[in-house]
Design a protein around this motif. Sequence first.
Motif, short mmCIF file in Angstrom:
data_model
loop_
_atom_site.label_atom_id
_atom_site.label_comp_id
_atom_site.label_asym_id
_atom_site.label_seq_id
_atom_site.Cartn_x
_atom_site.Cartn_y
_atom_site.Cartn_z
N GLU A 99 0.81 -1.21 0.00
CA GLU A 99 0.00 0.00 0.00
C GLU A 99 0.85 1.27 0.00
O GLU A 99 0.43 2.31 -0.50
CB GLU A 99 -0.93 0.02 1.22
N ASP A 138 -4.80 0.60 -2.82
CA ASP A 138 -5.49 -0.68 -2.67
C ASP A 138 -5.65 -1.38 -4.01
O ASP A 138 -5.62 -2.61 -4.09
CB ASP A 138 -6.86 -0.46 -2.02
N HIS A 186 -5.98 2.82 3.20
CA HIS A 186 -4.97 2.24 4.08
C HIS A 186 -4.19 3.36 4.75
O HIS A 186 -3.71 4.29 4.09
CB HIS A 186 -4.01 1.34 3.29
#
Length: 350
Positions: free
Chosen positions: A271, A294, A309
């Motif tokens: 990420e 993602d 994230h």
Amino acid sequence: MKDLKYLAAYMTPLFCVIGITKMELWLFLTPFMIFIIVPLLEMWMPSLKKNLDEQQRASKIKNKFFDVILWLNVPIIYGILIYGLYTYANFELETYETVGLVLSLGIVAGSNGINVAHELGHRQDTWERYLGKLLLLPSLYMHFYIEHNYCHHLKAATPEDPATARYNENLYAFWLRSVTSQYTSAWHTQLKLNKTHNRNFFSFKNDMLWYTVIQISYLLCVGLFFSWDTAIITIAVGTIGFTLLEIINYLEHYGLRRNKKKSGRYEIVREKHSWNSNHALGRILLYELTRHSDHHYRASKKYQVLDYHTDSPQLPYGYPTMMIIATIPPLWFSTVNKHVPQEMVELAEI
């Protein structure tokens, strides 16, 4: 009802139709709305970081609404393109009107064309991938399908990836390097696939050959049906379309680097190797492309269920605003460089 927010992505082609219909300065409505009004709105709109729970995720994956609104971009894009080219071929446009028309059609080709093609190009169903390739045609960038799926996702955030902007590389140097290198890389990949599968150059499955034939035929059809001047305008529209893609490519991995192991292999894509933006309006208009981290972490995930994230580097503004900033290199460097993780800056300097 919240899912209907994605219908707002149709505002871009709607602005374009209004501009073509009303002509004169109205032809600049699309660039004005997308690159002036949208960035201003994003200044006060919230940054939405909440992720879906498992029940919501399962429901959205099953809901065909999210697929249909992507598929509808095919007739929308081609309908607007024909309308715009017909208008150019049959009416006397002032020079500034031609500029507005090209910009408007190019923005539609980039946002509702290449962007949706990117999403459909990752789908499992062959017919959806074909729709994606159809949406790449107006931008004359059909090779993007091969380069993106076979190379970019493997090499992202490494020096070997043409679509990853290097630390302190300005947009204009990146554009030239990315446009040329992605095309040659796509041909290299295709020839390698031909060799692996024991196909000759003129094989029906030599996609790069077919992309070339299709794109040339497309321009010839425009020239023969409308005029050769209109074919030149079509090339200009395509150039604007793929330039918007390259600006977004510039944003998505600028300055980010994966560590190279002693084995010579790079660490897996995580990420932290893509820039994210949770600004609401950009997320909607670009079908969640802005949750790019993602997407790279799990490329098969559909846009409506992409997650935020916390360890992903975050762009300070939404994509439309950052695209404007990217065109001014000193402003870009002063805005973004301080957000590049220090360990990646050190990798770039090695």
